[in-house]
Design a protein around this motif. Structure first.
Motif, short mmCIF file in Angstrom:
data_model
loop_
_atom_site.label_atom_id
_atom_site.label_comp_id
_atom_site.label_asym_id
_atom_site.label_seq_id
_atom_site.Cartn_x
_atom_site.Cartn_y
_atom_site.Cartn_z
N SER A 94 0.86 -1.11 -0.04
CA SER A 94 0.18 0.08 0.01
C SER A 94 0.88 1.36 0.06
N VAL A 142 -4.42 -0.49 -4.18
CA VAL A 142 -5.60 -1.18 -3.95
C VAL A 142 -5.23 -2.73 -3.27
N ALA A 164 -13.52 -2.75 -1.61
CA ALA A 164 -12.40 -1.93 -1.97
C ALA A 164 -12.01 -2.38 -3.50
N SER A 165 -12.12 -3.72 -3.60
CA SER A 165 -11.74 -4.14 -4.91
C SER A 165 -12.76 -3.77 -6.11
N VAL A 168 -12.75 0.20 -6.49
CA VAL A 168 -11.74 0.62 -7.52
C VAL A 168 -11.84 0.45 -9.04
N GLU A 221 -11.05 6.60 -5.24
CA GLU A 221 -10.06 5.89 -5.71
C GLU A 221 -9.19 5.96 -4.49
N ASN A 223 -10.35 6.07 -1.48
CA ASN A 223 -11.18 5.65 -0.25
C ASN A 223 -11.50 6.64 0.97
N ALA A 230 -14.27 0.69 2.08
CA ALA A 230 -13.16 -0.15 2.73
C ALA A 230 -12.86 0.03 4.06
N VAL B 65 -7.42 -7.80 -9.93
CA VAL B 65 -8.16 -7.56 -9.00
C VAL B 65 -9.49 -8.13 -8.94
#
Lengths: 343, 166
Positions: A94, A142, A164-165, A168, A221, A223, A230, B65
């Motif tokens: 990250s 991400v 989150a996935s 994004v 993007e 968050n 997320a 992803v």
């Protein structure tokens, strides 16, 4: 060896050090501004007790320093049920892209000295991929959230990771399509060319729709509220529930570094980069203009966070696919038609 | 550059092998990510930053992803150990090696290696985006459009198949 102190090599080292330090300083300042801003918006005082040498409290500006020290010296435990390797890797995944993305952003006017061209961005603009570099690395960020959520082996963390996935993917599409409009109008992927193309009028005027889409997607993007699914402090606590001390703070730093980069990118793409009437005559003035614009956008992150409530998950998806994507497509078609027939 | 190539290709191959060997689907997915990232690094050493960035954006950024999302949705922590005949394993490994060697030999014999002077149009740090777009939207315009129609058809089909019948 009688060389001038200003040659491309030393300039490069100087740029890297200064940019890295200023971005991280900005991150620390942003955490302070977030708390003070939240307090200001909610009519509180906010953290103002931390004092240097027990005397000097400049509106609590020592708070980020104290927080950093606290997180640094906190005991680093491993919860029993985590996947140890992935648990350690996640904050690193990250953090690294978050600090690398700023390298492509031109933060000042390029200048010529002794016949050598100096650019004020770490990545030389000749590589021709400027904006793709940022998207490529920002896309890596991400994975930190996904891996962290998975490795924690906790259902709330995992929910955060899955959200989150999905989020994004949905918003990256709209964001990229909005940026295609900017690239089309500048005729280049190079960020310095994009800034150059805005010397008459900032892109935010002719590509208002694209700017809105980019601005909204930017929050998704990075968050940030109203899209912080997320994390979602009040419902699932999020992907870093099981994280503590320095590992947690790396997630934290990455979030704020992403905010800084996103603000910088918005300034470059839509607000004319370092252009500002009268101020961009000199190199120093252009840097000041850029920093001021960046700070304004950065403040809007905080401002919006403490103004709007969080969306519901289906609302987020509907907004992304049914409103943001068509809007960015409309923007793209308008720009393309204009440059095909009008420009 | 030579050293970078060796390190990156080692990582890429190692990660690709680990994709198969790992018995946890999510770890396999992450090794695939590592492999893609290393390949993108190899593109960089070939002075093709545009393709490197595209590799990261499309493959490493979007596709993995999606993979991870699906794996997490299925919530599969560990693959069930499969009981397999040792003889069959041995034969399939041998077959895989044979196929690899044959592909390598046919690549050496083919004209692809001889035409590297033509391929280098895409490489080079300057103007590679322009060169690529001229090739793609000029010479190969019709195949490019056909592929996009194919993708659209696939997308429509996927939506149609997954849609709930009312």
């Amino acid at each position: 060896m009688m060389e001038s102190l200003l040659n491309p090599q030393t300039f490069m080292v100087f740029k890297v050090v200064v940019v890295f330090i200023s971005v991280l300083t900005l991150v620390a300042l942003a955490t302070w501004a977030e708390r003070r801003g939240a307090a200001f918006i909610q009519d509180r005082v906010g953290p103002n007790r931390v004092a240097f040498f027990g005397k000097i409290r400049i509106f609590g500006l020592g708070q980020p320093l104290a927080d950093g020290l606290k997180l640094f010296f906190k005991e680093d435990l491993f919860p029993l049920h985590v996947d140890r390797v992935l648990y350690v890797i996640a904050p690193i995944i990250s953090f690294i892209p978050a600090t690398m993305t700023f390298a492509a952003i031109p933060f000042g006017k390029p200048f010529v000295k002794d016949g050598v061209q100096y650019y004020l961005s770490i990545l030389p603009p000749d590589t021709n991929i400027g904006i793709l570099y940022i998207f490529a690395l920002a896309g890596m960020g991400v994975y930190g959230i996904i891996v962290g959520g998975w490795a924690s082996n906790n259902k709330w963390s995992m929910l955060g990771a899955m959200r989150a996935s999905a989020q994004v993917i949905s918003y990256e599409l709209a964001m990229t399509l909005a940026v295609v409009g900017v690239v089309l109008s500048a005729g280049s992927l190079r960020l310095d060319k994009i800034i150059e193309a805005q010397s008459g009028m900032w892109n935010v005027v002719p590509q208002f729709l694209g700017a809105i889409v980019f601005f909204v997607s930017m929050f998704a993007e990075t968050n940030r509220l109203p899209f912080d699914f997320a994390e979602g402090e009040s419902e699932i606590i999020g992907y870093h529930t099981e994280y503590m001390s320095m590992k947690f703070s790396m997630f934290f730093l990455a979030e704020y570094a992403n905010m800084v980069t996103a603000s910088g990118l918005f300034v470059v793409l839509y607000l004319g980069g370092w252009h500002f009437p009268y101020l961009d005559k000199t190199v120093a003035g252009s840097i000041i203009a850029f920093v001021i614009k960046l700070l304004v956008v950065l403040w809007s992150f905080i401002w919006i966070r403490w103004t709007l409530p969080r969306f519901r998950y289906d609302q987020l998806m509907r907004l992304g696919w049914k409103i943001m994507l068509p809007l960015s497509l409309i923007n793209l078609v308008i720009v393309a038609l204009f440059y095909a027939y009008g420009g | 550059m030579q050293l970078a190539f060796w390190i990156l290709s080692f990582i890429a191959v190692f990660a690709a092998v680990m994709v198969i060997l790992s018995d946890r689907p999510i770890v396999s997915g992450l090794f695939l990510l590592l492999s893609f990232t290393a390949i993108s690094g190899i593109y960089l050493t070939l002075a093709a930053p545009f393709i490197a960035a595209m590799q990261l954006v499309v493959y490493a950024g979007a596709i993995i992803v999606l993979f991870l999302f699906v794996i997490m949705l299925l919530n599969q922590h560990r693959e069930a150990p499969s009981k397999r005949n040792k003889f069959i394993t041995f034969v399939s490994v041998l077959g895989a090696i044979l196929i690899g060697v044959l592909i390598y030999i046919s690549l050496l014999k083919s004209k692809i290696l001889l035409s590297y002077t033509k391929m280098s149009a895409v490489g080079g740090m300057k103007n590679n985006v322009e060169t690529l777009s001229v090739v793609m939207f000029g010479k190969y315009f019709i195949p490019f459009e056909l592929i996009s129609i194919l993708l659209l058809a696939a997308m429509v089909a996927a939506v149609f198949l997954s849609k709930k019948r009312v």
